[in-house]
Design an enzyme around this catalytic site. Structure first.
Site, mmCIF file in Angstrom:
data_model
loop_
_atom_site.group_PDB
_atom_site.id
_atom_site.type_symbol
_atom_site.label_atom_id
_atom_site.label_comp_id
_atom_site.label_asym_id
_atom_site.label_seq_id
_atom_site.Cartn_x
_atom_site.Cartn_y
_atom_site.Cartn_z
ATOM 1 N N TYR A 1 50.033 50.002 75.586
ATOM 2 C CA TYR A 1 48.715 50.314 76.134
ATOM 3 C C TYR A 1 48.007 49.040 76.592
ATOM 4 C CZ TYR A 1 43.878 52.001 76.364
ATOM 5 O OH TYR A 1 42.600 52.305 76.781
ATOM 6 N N SER B 1 40.265 48.559 79.687
ATOM 7 C CA SER B 1 39.839 48.718 78.296
ATOM 8 C C SER B 1 39.866 47.370 77.601
ATOM 9 C CB SER B 1 40.776 49.678 77.561
ATOM 10 O OG SER B 1 40.564 49.642 76.165
#
Length: 307
Positions: A184, A158
């Protein structure tokens, strides 16, 4: 090193990318394929004639998706197998049950910005799910991937990786306040670094790995982040799940990627390396493709799994 460019882009769908590709006789595994991007990635791979295994936590959901994929593609070689990435025993069992070669492994499953949580082994949940579990899975399936002779590993990362490098001295937030977005980001950086080092170590076995940013897509992944109401991304940049799966399918199937690894893609094209956070949906941080970081992470991951 020439950057890879393709005829596809932001609005391309997985079906468009897979059109004309024949993977009959090849086998693929897609983790987290009971919904969202994983399901659409599996669907596109099934449309090429490949035998596709959905590696999922929720077997009932996986069976429903498998049935739908079989009906929509006409491919009856769609299977379901249990996999819990935070459970080393589950990962080992999945790999032990695999028989024969494996052509494509799509490390798709993941969690995003979830509340603070740790595995039984004491690992931070996002790092354990997004990186360590997939690291263990790929290593356990190395023999099957090598047996194929031209296997590909596709790693769903990502642009969130730009939020944080791997914080080597405090991966599990033992000495700093837990931040779901930093956790994350760290896990998504680890995804890219895995692709870099897996290619270096395994290219001689005919195995290459590439990472990607699928784009901004509203799926179950956003259940901890406010979903559609978050307003973080311009409406014209939001993708459907079919569009979001396109880059994964490209890396898994395109002849343009034959023998190519250790790269990062977004919108179906190789992304530029950046030295600062872009705040956009493109660009791979220099630290995420650094070969020294990649080797260090591999060694550390082995230590964490052994301990």
């Amino acid at each position: 090193m020439t950057s890879i460019s393709t005829p596809f882009g932001l609005s391309s769908t997985a079906a468009e990318v897979a059109a004309g590709i024949d993977l009959t006789g090849r086998r693929a595994v897609v983790t987290g394929a009971s919904s969202g991007l994983g399901a659409e990635t599996a669907r596109a791979l099934a449309s090429t004639g490949a035998e596709v295994t959905l590696a999922v936590r929720d077997l009932a959901a996986g069976e429903r998706v498998a049935k739908d994929i079989a009906e929509t593609t006409g491919n009856r070689q769609v299977r379901v197998a249990p996999l819990e990435l935070t459970d080393p025993a589950s990962v080992a069992a999945f790999a032990a049950s695999w028989q024969g070669p494996l052509h494509v492994l799509v490390n798709n499953a993941g969690v995003m910005a979830c509340p603070e949580q740790y595995t039984e082994q004491g690992r931070e949940w996002q790092f354990a799910t997004n990186h360590l579990g997939h690291f263990a899975l790929a290593n356990a399936l190395h023999g099957a991937l090598a047996a194929d002779g031209a296997a590909r590993i596709v790693v769903v990362s990502s642009t969130g990786h730009q939020r944080s490098p791997v914080v080597w001295d405090d991966i599990d937030f033992a000495f700093r306040p837990y931040d779901p977005w930093l956790a994350y980001g760290q896990s998504k950086t680890a995804n890219v670094l895995f692709a870099v080092e897996a290619t270096r170590r395994w290219a001689a076995d005919g195995i290459t790995a590439n990472a990607l940013m699928p784009g901004a897509i509203y799926t179950n992944l956003q259940r901890h982040t406010g979903g559609r109401g978050s307003g973080r991304v311009a409406a014209d940049l939001i993708k459907t799940t079919e569009q979001g799966a396109a880059t994964s399918v490209l890396l898994a199937t395109s002849p343009l990627l034959e023998g190519i690894g250790a790269r990062y893609f977004d919108d179906c094209n190789e992304s530029e390396v950046v030295g600062r956070r872009t705040g956009k949906l493109y660009g791979v941080a220099r630290y995420a493709v650094d070969p020294d970081n990649a080797r260090r992470l591999w060694d550390l991951s082995e230590e964490l799994l052994a301990g």
